[in-house]
Design an enzyme around this catalytic site. Structure first.
Site, PDB file in Angstrom:
ATOM      1  N   CYS A  14     -44.379  13.455   8.493  1.00  0.00           N
ATOM      2  CA  CYS A  14     -45.247  13.227   9.652  1.00  0.00           C
ATOM      3  C   CYS A  14     -44.676  12.131  10.541  1.00  0.00           C
ATOM      4  O   CYS A  14     -43.708  11.450  10.182  1.00  0.00           O
ATOM      5  CB  CYS A  14     -46.658  12.840   9.206  1.00  0.00           C
ATOM      6  SG  CYS A  14     -46.734  11.227   8.376  1.00  0.00           S
ATOM      7  N   ASP A 474     -21.128  17.617  46.037  1.00  0.00           N
ATOM      8  CA  ASP A 474     -19.811  17.347  46.590  1.00  0.00           C
ATOM      9  C   ASP A 474     -19.274  18.678  47.109  1.00  0.00           C
ATOM     10  O   ASP A 474     -19.501  19.719  46.498  1.00  0.00           O
ATOM     11  CB  ASP A 474     -18.888  16.791  45.505  1.00  0.00           C
ATOM     12  CG  ASP A 474     -17.470  16.595  46.012  1.00  0.00           C
ATOM     13  OD1 ASP A 474     -17.290  15.839  46.973  1.00  0.00           O
ATOM     14  OD2 ASP A 474     -16.558  17.229  45.439  1.00  0.00           O
ATOM     15  N   GLU A 511       5.715  22.626  48.601  1.00  0.00           N
ATOM     16  CA  GLU A 511       4.798  22.120  47.581  1.00  0.00           C
ATOM     17  C   GLU A 511       3.435  21.769  48.177  1.00  0.00           C
ATOM     18  O   GLU A 511       2.543  21.295  47.480  1.00  0.00           O
ATOM     19  CB  GLU A 511       5.399  20.882  46.899  1.00  0.00           C
ATOM     20  CG  GLU A 511       6.675  21.200  46.109  1.00  0.00           C
ATOM     21  CD  GLU A 511       7.245  19.972  45.432  1.00  0.00           C
ATOM     22  OE1 GLU A 511       6.700  18.872  45.664  1.00  0.00           O
ATOM     23  OE2 GLU A 511       8.223  20.104  44.681  1.00  0.00           O
ATOM     24  N   ASP A 674     -17.473  17.146  40.382  1.00  0.00           N
ATOM     25  CA  ASP A 674     -16.472  17.638  39.426  1.00  0.00           C
ATOM     26  C   ASP A 674     -16.289  16.733  38.215  1.00  0.00           C
ATOM     27  O   ASP A 674     -15.536  17.047  37.298  1.00  0.00           O
ATOM     28  CB  ASP A 674     -15.126  17.866  40.114  1.00  0.00           C
ATOM     29  CG  ASP A 674     -14.544  16.591  40.714  1.00  0.00           C
ATOM     30  OD1 ASP A 674     -15.010  15.493  40.355  1.00  0.00           O
ATOM     31  OD2 ASP A 674     -13.626  16.691  41.537  1.00  0.00           O
TER      32      ASP A 674
END
Length: 784
Positions: A14, A474, A511, A674
């Site tokens: 209990c 975001d 790149e 994120d």
């Protein structure tokens, strides 16, 4: 040195047990904090290990009652579990083993006590039948006999003696745990639920025994006096039955952890020295190369180095659609390989795998307590003394005051009715439902959420998520895909496919994310992974690239680059302005100093974003978007998603301040990000919801983690929080309402008006049902 550990506790019945253990352990020198969760039957204790050790804490728990703290030292007494499941701690295995043994003992005891209750039920039925047939002496069924004790003699109905002979072992063998637990609690100068049961059942038995063997003792108090041995028998039976059902329901409520543990693969096929061999999964080390065939579980986390397949990741992400996997993609241990074979290199094993992190986070959440439980804990701490006081004053009232004020007549035996009422008060009172109301809902809720790819750090987060009125997103990687994509191609005099091919060749060695987006678009549209090399290539920082393709001079970049090279762009000015208004980045393509076209690149909005924003607004939440992008792009995206408010050109370090400003307006703020760049803002928000990538759980980044980063899970989280809080409120309402209504009725408040007295047997049934009903109500979350 401060140490914090979690230990299973066996033997709690209990909420008063919880309070008693906390009180005993917190008094130890060196203990800095202790929190016992009655729902999960675990204790989290923080202590200074230079002042107190585990054995002292274990003895303190033992001294509080019939409780056993399962410690790390107990591991040596165990048979090792399946070796693959390293994350399944052995001390929990021992706790489960002890609970299983307790369940078997209790089940056996319920059967024997139930047999005694059945005999009483048959006897009572026979009495009713005889009475209906007109037998005036219903107790003469088995005749009578005389007893002589010194100078005292008495005539006793044989049926009473039979009842005594059945009730005595039922109470003192079947209900032995009530008395041992009460004794342990009294030695600790405390009381628990078993104290009420022991007092009630023993009072009923003792009174009936005195009436049986010395009937003249109470005859002077008016009216006929009778035994009620059946009360102690049925009370013992119903309470033991209730505990048995409660244990079963608790097991169902906590099965989420065990289902997660069962997902773990037991074996792995590893390639060592050029040959395949099967080994237990706990022998896999980081860097091992493994092979997985169709229909097999992926044993650990890793990265594919050869082959391709589709993988069912629903066990950890909650997403039912299999995911395509190829070379370079990450895979998650415990997920199911579907179609092809592949090789992968192990990157995380043992407690570092995603499954292990999920299990630990779910455990942490289930052991935590929601703020809404605090009131129930305060009531539980004083519940037993209050109930004993009510029982005492009820006895006094019915024994002394009720006859004096004419509430009961002279034909009613005062002592019998007083004992009857006091026993009922002691038996019907139930702090168990109060103690189970919140923990069981949290237990089921967090486990259910985990199965859907929603990891909730603690019960407080589950509660607060239902209170937020403002939610901040975001932009990059949350509302948008986080990767630039080609969204539009405008050609000037040549086919779009040809323009895209030339641009892809020119950008092959780039790149820059915008150049990579052009290459990926060509590979997707042409279904060709190989792209020809340009004869010449040069990157021009801040502006674009130069290349020579098939002896043609190619420039791809912004207006500044083309103007610097003397290329006239007036013919496409209208298109450039339009694209910029729409939040797209135009990449101008010039061939031999002539405009060949424009390739527009943008971070595209996720397909589900629009629907999610609308659903959140329907729930009454204000939606805000935070981004570091310029105001023009931010407003364009906010307009297309119908977002209420946008804050643009916000640096990562300033996002937390933006959250704080909304909080200063009195808003309860949830932040969705994120979990990496947004970590300060997630920490500042009332609830931080981190969007995982499916392989990185980002455990430390938010109060709630969405494993796969599916935006729709944000809506699910908020709705599920509301459902769980609704169940908790129902549980608390039932638990408080049951005691607030039940105890006065047991005390006889209805008797002066309706002549109704509640039987102790009915009280014991109600008490047992109250706890089970709370558990069953919590289990409804599994179906939501």
């Amino acid at each position: 040195m401060k140490t914090t550990k979690t230990f299973p506790i066996v033997g709690m019945h209990c909420a008063s047990c919880k309070s008693l253990i906390e009180r005993r352990v917190s008094k130890l020198e060196g203990v800095l904090g202790v929190d016992v969760n009655f729902g999960t039957e675990k204790m989290v204790v923080s202590y200074d290990d230079s002042k107190v050790d585990i054995e002292i804490i274990k003895k303190a728990v033992k001294s509080a009652g019939s409780y056993e703290l399962v410690t790390d030292e107990d591991e040596t007494k165990l048979v090792s579990p399946p070796e693959a499941v390293k994350i399944n701690e052995k001390k929990e295995d021992k706790a489960n083993k002890l609970k299983s043994e307790e369940y078997r003992r209790l089940k056996k005891k319920v059967m024997w006590v139930g047999a005694g209750a059945f005999i009483f039920a048959v006897q009572m039925a026979l009495m009713l039948v005889r009475r209906s047939l007109g037998f005036s002496e219903q107790m003469s069924l088995f005749g009578k006999f005389y007893i002589v004790f010194g100078g005292y003699s008495s005539e006793i109905p044989a049926i009473y003696v039979i009842q005594f002979l059945i009730a005595t072992p039922v109470l003192f063998w079947g209900g032995r745990q009530f008395f041992t637990s009460t004794w342990q609690a009294l030695k600790a100068r405390a009381a628990n639920m078993d104290t009420l049961i022991a007092l009630g059942t023993f009072t009923a038995w003792l009174f009936s025994t005195i009436v049986l063997f010395f009937p003249g003792v109470f005859s002077s108090l008016g009216g006929e006096v009778a035994v009620f041995f059946e009360a102690s028998v049925f009370i013992t039976f119903f309470i033991l039955l209730g505990r048995l059902l409660e244990m079963r329901a608790k097991n169902r409520a906590s099965d989420a952890i065990y289902k997660l543990l069962e997902l773990q693969a037991r074996e792995a096929t590893v390639i060592r020295e050029g040959t395949e061999e099967k080994i237990p999964v706990d022998e896999v080390v980081v860097g091992d190369v493994l092979i997985v065939k169709p229909g097999e579980k992926i044993p650990v986390d890793g990265k594919i180095i050869g082959g391709a397949s589709t993988v069912d990741e629903s066990t950890v992400t909650g997403e039912s659609i299999p995911v395509e996997k190829k070379k370079g993609d990450a895979v998650v241990g415990s997920t199911m390989n579907k179609t092809g074979s592949f090789k992968f290199k192990a990157t995380r094993v043992g407690s570092e795998t995603m499954l292990a992190q999920i299990v630990e986070m779910v455990k942490e959440a289930q052991n935590s307590q929601a703020p809404i439980q605090k009131l129930a804990d305060k009531v539980s701490a004083i519940f037993i003394p209050v109930v004993v006081s009510i029982a005492f004053f009820s006895f006094v009232f019915w024994f002394v005051l009720a006859p004096a004020f004419g509430i009961i007549g002279s034909d009613v035996n005062h002592i019998q009715i007083a004992v009857y009422v006091a026993t009922t008060v002691l038996i019907i009172a139930c702090p168990c439902a109060l103690g189970l109301a919140t923990p069981t809902a949290v237990l089921v809720g967090t486990g259910k959420a985990a199965s859907k790819g929603i990891l909730i750090r603690n019960a407080e987060a589950l509660e607060v998520a239902n209170k937020i009125d403002t939610i901040i997103f975001d932009k990059t990687g949350t509302l948008t895909k986080g990767q630039p994509e080609v969204v539009e191609i405008i050609s000037s005099g040549m086919k779009e496919r040809s323009l895209l091919e030339i641009a892809a060749v020119a950008e092959k060695n780039s790149e820059h994310p915008l150049g990579i987006a052009i290459v990926k678009r060509w590979q997707r549209d042409s279904s060709q992974q190989e792209i020809n090399d340009p004869e010449k290539f040069d990157s021009i920082p801040g502006m674009g690239v130069f290349a020579e393709v098939k002896r043609k001079t190619i420039f791809i970049g912004n207006e500044r680059l083309l103007e610097e090279k003397g290329v006239i762009i007036n013919g496409i000015r209208k298109d450039l302005n339009r694209l910029q208004r729409e939040g797209k980045t135009p990449m101008i393509v010039a061939i031999d100093n002539e405009i060949a076209g424009v390739i527009a690149v943008a971070d595209t909005i996720k397909k589900s974003a629009n629907k999610v924003i609308q659903e959140l607004q329907k729930l009454g939440l204000k939606v805000v978007m935070l981004t570091g992008d310029n105001t023009r792009i931010a407003k364009s995206i906010a307009k297309s998603l119908k977002i209420d408010e946008v804050k643009a050109e916000i640096l990562p370090r300033d996002k937390a301040n933006a959250v704080k400003m909304l909080q200063e307006e009195g808003r309860v703020v949830g932040m969705v990000g994120d979990g990496i760049n947004d970590a300060p803002a997630l920490a500042q928000a009332d609830i931080g919801i981190a969007m995982g990538t499916g392989t990185d759980v980002a455990i430390e980044s938010g109060d709630i983690v969405i494993v796969r980063g599916n935006l729709e899970k944000v809506v699910e989280t908020i709705k599920f929080s509301g459902q769980t809080l609704r169940i908790i409120r129902q549980n608390l309402g039932w638990a408080f309402g049951y005691n607030i209504i039940g105890i006065p009725i047991a005390a006889g408040v209805l008797y002066p008006f309706f002549g109704i007295l509640l039987s102790p047997i009915i009280g014991s049934m109600a008490m047992a049902f109250s706890s089970v009903s709370v558990l069953l109500n919590s289990l409804r979350l599994k179906r939501l």
